[in-house]
Write a protein that holds these residues in place. Structure first.
Motif, PDB file in Angstrom:
ATOM      1  N   HIS A 357      31.679 -22.779   9.406  1.00  0.00           N
ATOM      2  CA  HIS A 357      31.554 -22.395  10.814  1.00  0.00           C
ATOM      3  C   HIS A 357      32.429 -23.300  11.700  1.00  0.00           C
ATOM      4  O   HIS A 357      33.243 -22.816  12.489  1.00  0.00           O
ATOM      5  CB  HIS A 357      30.081 -22.498  11.227  1.00  0.00           C
ATOM      6  CG  HIS A 357      29.819 -22.169  12.665  1.00  0.00           C
ATOM      7  ND1 HIS A 357      29.375 -20.935  13.077  1.00  0.00           N
ATOM      8  CD2 HIS A 357      29.981 -22.908  13.798  1.00  0.00           C
ATOM      9  CE1 HIS A 357      29.257 -20.934  14.399  1.00  0.00           C
ATOM     10  NE2 HIS A 357      29.617 -22.115  14.860  1.00  0.00           N
ATOM     11  N   HIS A 361      36.084 -22.937  14.280  1.00  0.00           N
ATOM     12  CA  HIS A 361      36.428 -23.486  15.605  1.00  0.00           C
ATOM     13  C   HIS A 361      37.724 -24.299  15.518  1.00  0.00           C
ATOM     14  O   HIS A 361      38.560 -24.254  16.415  1.00  0.00           O
ATOM     15  CB  HIS A 361      35.300 -24.379  16.118  1.00  0.00           C
ATOM     16  CG  HIS A 361      34.060 -23.634  16.537  1.00  0.00           C
ATOM     17  ND1 HIS A 361      34.081 -22.590  17.431  1.00  0.00           N
ATOM     18  CD2 HIS A 361      32.755 -23.785  16.180  1.00  0.00           C
ATOM     19  CE1 HIS A 361      32.844 -22.134  17.613  1.00  0.00           C
ATOM     20  NE2 HIS A 361      32.022 -22.841  16.862  1.00  0.00           N
ATOM     21  N   GLU A 385      32.735 -18.333  19.473  1.00  0.00           N
ATOM     22  CA  GLU A 385      31.850 -18.082  18.327  1.00  0.00           C
ATOM     23  C   GLU A 385      32.352 -16.922  17.466  1.00  0.00           C
ATOM     24  O   GLU A 385      31.993 -16.822  16.292  1.00  0.00           O
ATOM     25  CB  GLU A 385      30.414 -17.856  18.784  1.00  0.00           C
ATOM     26  CG  GLU A 385      29.776 -19.065  19.459  1.00  0.00           C
ATOM     27  CD  GLU A 385      29.780 -20.334  18.609  1.00  0.00           C
ATOM     28  OE1 GLU A 385      29.620 -20.229  17.379  1.00  0.00           O
ATOM     29  OE2 GLU A 385      29.977 -21.424  19.182  1.00  0.00           O
TER      30      GLU A 385
HETATM   31 ZN   LIG Z   1      29.926 -22.555  16.943  1.00  0.00          ZN
END
Ligand SMILES: [Zn+2]
Length: 578
Positions: A357, A361, A385
């Protein structure tokens, strides 16, 4: 025009007095009737100054979170977070006014100017003190929750440390962990309600001061939600209720049969099915990093290369150590143009999920560093996101050996858990958002008992297939536990919007992985220079608020779950050409 230091090192020990003169010069340099070149060089200097000071502060935060026992590091971190950054924030509004007045005609600054314009429109001097008071109340909430611990067989545990027991194969142990976690919040119920009453009054006053009918309207404006409305979000809630709620009820029915129990109780929802051995994806951080690099390389060679840069340049602080702050984050060293990942890995599947995750980013940061001005690199959470949640799904097929962490059997457990979690989290997101919409638009939102009753109603509508009989208080405690409701109101639906975008990226990848990844990278490179619908379109997806599209995506996920349960050897299997 203005001479800036050559590197963030110059601001390492800076107080506001050292930083202020640069902003003062930027705020007072003559720009009236300035030509385009002058305005652009002014912008370039401002942007560069933001990244110089920003990176100095980020380095201070990294140093402090890496060792919270280092009091010099703590002092430096507090100097930036309590003094330099809030004052810099004020200067940003001042400079934004100048930027908006000079109205640069660059198309790639249109979204920046629009955001600045909005900030200026809703700014009220009288609200500054209210925000400071809300901050204090948030700190009080953090203090209560941060200090919580429970006794587990004679040893003190924090509430997050109870998580592994909720996955225990022993049902009694799971129940004990569940009840213990809820009891810690219930013990503080009055304190939480007192805090929330005061936050509620302040937030409503903020909204009225800025000319809004209610705090929800204010938040949509302050969060730069230019492309969707409270009505769209109400449609989202309805769509979740009619499409995701029944799907999760089906998951729960499957769970009930698989666990051979009379009813799924709240402590039965997270235990893995089909395995009694907890997954252990890696034993040491070197393996953790090495496998991750191979996984990202399989997704895309360039992304793998970027992850290798992070490894080689020491931009990964992953292992749990005494003294490290809890949690995980990805941050941006904005001057040198490099991201940084911080986390507390202990060798569990959640660590893999977190790293993948956060890496999403990071790839976003890498892709946007080429943009000329720092504000162009920033996006709202809906787009940020999308980058990270899409990566979680794009990386899924490669979690299996030889590149990844799991044997084929273990991978199946991990894939199933992730896909089930995608559906379950949508229900949680929608109910948290629907609850806040009610709180801030309904007069009873000020009444603590009415809030608790409303939460139970909303939860019962969204979450079906779990038996909460006799556990009303425990169910109520769940909203007191949701820190966003206290500290970051209305910051939650973004995860739902992004998850539905990510599912479309995933669906595209099942059809044509190369094209899906190419679109994903095109989206990353745009940063925040386009509107939200345009950013999603670049990724090959759309914003979803309607039940029809949501139903298609839910059916797609359920299909994948069915295939995996039936023994499929990959999350893409059965659809992707061999
Ligand atoms: Zn995040």
């Amino acid at each position: 025009m203005i001479e800036l230091p050559a590197s963030p090192d110059a601001f390492r020990d800076a107080t506001w007095d050292d930083v202020h003169p640069y902003y003062e010069q930027l705020a007072t340099v003559a720009l009236d009737n300035a030509d385009v070149a002058l305005v652009e060089s002014w912008l370039t200097i401002w942007s560069r100054l933001d990244t110089l000071v920003g990176e100095a502060g980020t380095l201070a935060m990294i140093a402090y979170t890496a060792n919270t026992a280092d009091s010099a590091a703590e002092q430096a971190y507090l100097r930036f977070s309590m003094d330099v950054f809030p004052k810099m924030e004020e200067q940003q509004v001042r400079l934004a006014r100048r930027l908006v007045e000079s109205a640069p005609s660059r198309a790639d600054l249109a979204t920046t100017v629009r955001r600045f314009r909005r900030d200026i429109e809703i700014f009220r001097e009288a609200n500054v003190e209210r925000f400071a008071q809300i901050e204090e109340l948030s700190a009080a909430y953090q203090k209560i929750t941060g200090g919580m611990s429970v006794d587990w067989d004679g040893s003190a545990k924090t509430i997050p440390q109870l998580q592994p027991y909720l996955k225990s194969a022993d049902r009694n142990e799971r129940e004990r962990a569940f009840r213990l976690g809820a009891s810690a919040y219930l013990a503080q119920r009055t304190e939480f309600a007192d805090l929330f009453d005061r936050m509620y009054a302040l937030r409503t006053a903020v909204a009225h001061e800025a000319g809004f009918a209610d705090y929800q309207q204010y938040c949509f404006s302050a969060k730069h939600r230019f492309d969707y409305t409270p009505e769209d979000v109400a449609g989202f809630h309805h769509a979740v209720k009619t499409t995701v709620t029944p799907a999760v009820a089906r998951l729960m029915a499957h769970r009930q049969a698989a666990l051979d129990i009379d009813a799924v109780r709240p402590w039965d929802v997270t235990v893995d099915l089909g395995t009694t051995e907890p997954l252990m994806p890696f034993a040491d951080v070197a393996t953790f990093v090495d496998r991750a690099e191979r996984i990202f390389t399989r997704v895309d060679a360039e992304l793998g290369q970027q992850f290798r840069i992070m490894k080689d340049e020491g931009l990964l602080d992953l292992e749990s150590r005494p003294g490290k702050a809890p949690g995980g984050y990805c941050t941006d060293l904005s001057f040198r143009g490099r991201p940084f990942i911080f986390m507390n890995a202990v060798g569990v599947p959640d660590d893999v999920q977190t790293l993948v995750h956060e890496a999403g980013h990071c790839f976003h940061d890498f892709a946007t560093h080429a943009l000329p001005f720092t504000w162009q690199r920033r996006t709202g959470h809906e787009a940020a996101e999308l980058a990270s949640m899409s990566m979680e799904l794009l990386a899924m097929p490669y979690l299996v050996t030889p590149d990844g962490y799991y044997s084929p059997e273990q991978a199946r457990v991990a894939w199933l858990e992730h896909l089930e979690d995608v559906l379950a989290s949508l229900i949680h997101i929608a109910s948290v958002d629907a609850f806040q919409a009610w709180i801030y638009t309904h007069p009873d939102g000020a009444d603590r008992d009415a809030r608790d009753a409303k939460w139970l109603d909303i939860r019962a509508e969204f979450e079906q297939g779990v038996d909460w009989t006799g556990l009303e208080d425990q169910r109520i405690s769940r909203w007191y536990r949701q820190l966003h409701i206290f500290e970051l109101p209305f910051y939650y639906i973004e995860y739902g919007i992004a998850q539905l975008g990510a599912l479309q990226v995933f669906r595209n990848a099942v059809r044509d992985p190369a094209e899906a990844v190419a679109n994903y990278k095109r989206f990353l490179a745009l940063g925040g220079t386009r509107s939200l619908p345009d950013l999603y379109a670049a990724a090959g997806v759309q914003l979803v608020f309607d039940a029809e599209t949501m139903a298609e995506l839910v059916a797609f996920v359920e299909e994948r779950i069915e295939a995996l349960r039936a023994g499929a050897a990959a999350p893409f299997a059965g659809v992707m050409p061999a």
